[in-house]
Design an enzyme around this catalytic site. Sequence first.
Site, mmCIF file in Angstrom:
data_model
loop_
_atom_site.group_PDB
_atom_site.id
_atom_site.type_symbol
_atom_site.label_atom_id
_atom_site.label_comp_id
_atom_site.label_asym_id
_atom_site.label_seq_id
_atom_site.Cartn_x
_atom_site.Cartn_y
_atom_site.Cartn_z
ATOM 1 N N LYS A 157 2.163 -8.917 15.658
ATOM 2 C CA LYS A 157 2.182 -7.866 16.670
ATOM 3 C C LYS A 157 3.111 -8.254 17.826
ATOM 4 O O LYS A 157 3.150 -9.399 18.253
ATOM 5 C CB LYS A 157 0.765 -7.607 17.188
ATOM 6 C CG LYS A 157 -0.152 -6.954 16.151
ATOM 7 C CD LYS A 157 -1.527 -6.706 16.719
ATOM 8 C CE LYS A 157 -2.416 -6.012 15.700
ATOM 9 N NZ LYS A 157 -1.971 -4.643 15.406
ATOM 10 N N LYS A 180 -17.660 -3.365 14.375
ATOM 11 C CA LYS A 180 -17.389 -2.057 13.782
ATOM 12 C C LYS A 180 -18.188 -0.991 14.524
ATOM 13 O O LYS A 180 -19.191 -1.268 15.158
ATOM 14 C CB LYS A 180 -17.817 -2.055 12.311
ATOM 15 C CG LYS A 180 -17.122 -3.093 11.439
ATOM 16 C CD LYS A 180 -15.713 -2.693 11.109
ATOM 17 C CE LYS A 180 -15.101 -3.626 10.076
ATOM 18 N NZ LYS A 180 -13.699 -3.251 9.782
ATOM 19 N N GLY A 238 0.306 -6.920 -7.300
ATOM 20 C CA GLY A 238 -0.622 -5.933 -6.760
ATOM 21 C C GLY A 238 0.134 -4.796 -6.116
ATOM 22 O O GLY A 238 -0.302 -4.195 -5.140
ATOM 23 N N ASP A 266 -1.217 -13.598 8.592
ATOM 24 C CA ASP A 266 -2.221 -12.965 9.449
ATOM 25 C C ASP A 266 -1.474 -11.931 10.271
ATOM 26 O O ASP A 266 -0.708 -12.279 11.172
ATOM 27 C CB ASP A 266 -2.898 -13.998 10.353
ATOM 28 C CG ASP A 266 -4.034 -13.394 11.186
ATOM 29 O OD1 ASP A 266 -4.000 -12.175 11.431
ATOM 30 O OD2 ASP A 266 -4.944 -14.139 11.588
ATOM 31 N N HIS A 267 -1.703 -10.653 9.952
ATOM 32 C CA HIS A 267 -0.857 -9.614 10.555
ATOM 33 C C HIS A 267 -1.009 -9.549 12.075
ATOM 34 O O HIS A 267 -0.119 -9.038 12.761
ATOM 35 C CB HIS A 267 -1.147 -8.252 9.930
ATOM 36 C CG HIS A 267 -2.484 -7.673 10.273
ATOM 37 N ND1 HIS A 267 -3.624 -7.954 9.556
ATOM 38 C CD2 HIS A 267 -2.863 -6.829 11.260
ATOM 39 C CE1 HIS A 267 -4.643 -7.312 10.079
ATOM 40 N NE2 HIS A 267 -4.217 -6.616 11.108
ATOM 41 N N THR A 325 0.668 -1.782 -6.792
ATOM 42 C CA THR A 325 0.094 -0.430 -6.746
ATOM 43 C C THR A 325 -1.242 -0.416 -6.006
ATOM 44 O O THR A 325 -1.946 0.593 -6.015
ATOM 45 C CB THR A 325 -0.119 0.122 -8.173
ATOM 46 O OG1 THR A 325 -0.993 -0.771 -8.897
ATOM 47 C CG2 THR A 325 1.207 0.247 -8.910
ATOM 48 N N GLY A 326 -1.587 -1.531 -5.376
ATOM 49 C CA GLY A 326 -2.856 -1.632 -4.669
ATOM 50 C C GLY A 326 -2.819 -0.982 -3.301
ATOM 51 O O GLY A 326 -1.775 -0.507 -2.820
ATOM 52 N N HIS A 385 -8.364 -13.876 12.661
ATOM 53 C CA HIS A 385 -7.655 -13.118 13.693
ATOM 54 C C HIS A 385 -7.970 -13.620 15.104
ATOM 55 O O HIS A 385 -7.069 -13.955 15.884
ATOM 56 C CB HIS A 385 -8.018 -11.635 13.612
ATOM 57 C CG HIS A 385 -7.606 -10.976 12.339
ATOM 58 N ND1 HIS A 385 -6.490 -11.353 11.628
ATOM 59 C CD2 HIS A 385 -8.149 -9.947 11.635
ATOM 60 C CE1 HIS A 385 -6.373 -10.591 10.556
ATOM 61 N NE2 HIS A 385 -7.365 -9.743 10.537
ATOM 62 N N ARG A 407 -1.158 -4.371 -13.072
ATOM 63 C CA ARG A 407 -1.672 -4.072 -14.407
ATOM 64 C C ARG A 407 -1.400 -2.636 -14.837
ATOM 65 O O ARG A 407 -1.341 -2.340 -16.035
ATOM 66 C CB ARG A 407 -3.186 -4.310 -14.438
ATOM 67 C CG ARG A 407 -3.595 -5.765 -14.346
ATOM 68 C CD ARG A 407 -5.107 -5.896 -14.363
ATOM 69 N NE ARG A 407 -5.709 -5.204 -13.222
ATOM 70 C CZ ARG A 407 -7.018 -5.082 -13.030
ATOM 71 N NH1 ARG A 407 -7.858 -5.586 -13.923
ATOM 72 N NH2 ARG A 407 -7.488 -4.461 -11.974
#
Length: 484
Positions: free
Chosen positions: A182, A331, A17, A177-178, A19-20, A240, A51
Amino acid sequence: MVSRIIPVDAFDLVVFGGTGDLARRKILPALFRRYCAGQMPEGAQVIGAARSEMNDAEFRAFVTEAVEEFNGNFQYSDEDLQGFLSILFYVTLDALGDGGWSELATKMQADRVRVFYFSVGPSLFGPLAERLHTYGMADMNTRIVVEKPFGRDLETSKALNRSLADHFDEHQIYRIDHYLGKETVQNLMAIRFGNMLFEPLWNSQYVDHIQITVSETVGVQGRGDYYDRAGAMRDMVQNHLMQLLCLIAMEPPSRFEPDAVRDEKLKVIRALDPVDPDNIVRGQYSAEGDRAGYLADVGDPHSTTESFIALKLHLSNWRWAGTPFYLRTGKRMRARSSEIAVVFKETPHSIFDEEAGRHRNILTIRLQPNEGIDLDVTIKEPGPGGMRLVDVPLDMTFTEALGPEAEYVPDAYERLIMDVVRGNQTLFMRGDEVEAAWAWTDPIIAGWEERRDKPLPYDTGSSGPVDALALMHRDGRRWREVRS
């Protein structure tokens, strides 16, 4: 203070992936910054695989644009960029077929660590793992990195774990899990387990409650299709916020090494009580002016998926019995902010009069946007006229406390990717940990689906539904104000 760069041996890193969107925004710029930091040894190579029909030169042009767009204020020279581009290669590859796999295999170099980053949808995890074995690219030095969502419930997470376990051992699988990468999240462990000051107080005898907030100002536009199938519970809480809860609540591990840390995190998840429906508030953001509401953003006027959720949780163990944990995420909130607040109890008896007021110590760990740690302490307000008390923060903002070298804090992806290369799984989720989180999450989701609960509307730029405020107010507590 000079940062100590831990050297690594030469490695091959393949980004499926490549180029994602995730590769463009996060993975490739993070690798470039590690190159600039001197952590790409001679002979290392980074290979994009996707791809899209593309050659090496076109891929390098794609990466150049990504570096220029997503590196913020990071300073680099043209020599840095050209050096990084020289180790980049590309293979056009069919994840579900045979095209490109032989070519990729020929690029692998012997006797070195091989990292395969699955920056693709979960449905491709199994096929990619199988083909790595079929084409002879998997050995004991091979490591695979998989992104969330790691399933959408317990059943699918177990299926994904089995599909990976068919081809790789658990010590080769890195579920990323980014949030765990941190700087401040890791500092949370340093504060807890490196300071005698806090650990004796880190329990229900002294802590009144703990708040974990992750608020975002953006909506779901551009991710509407995925988000409406997930919602805030699956997208944020199950992974998270659950990880932050584990780090704040876990027992001291015997040592700072992967399985010892992850064993203690697993105990926290298994100690979580079921959540009463009265302790859950779900919401959807409303339209405001020319900004569309949630229903328009996802294209479904009848959606009952939440863009906000707040929960009151309890842990059934000796350390935290009786201490509530309040979690919220949403959000289109008032500000972009992620923080953990440990709110200590009031003094058992105040020697001051009522005008002095009641005060609490609060330890706040700020994850974003300004990483740092505050400890609110009570002092006398300066000036004559009696004993008036005021709370002031002892502020440790990294850039102020640690000097100019702390102005650039490595991105979470930089740290986590290099941990994969080094074989350090401490900041990655184990399979049983993921399954335990889903085992707790599934009944909560099933409950509101059975009751046909609908999320409550809330204004864009607010702190969420009014009922979320009541979740705290009825306990005589208040959410901390969300600040950027």
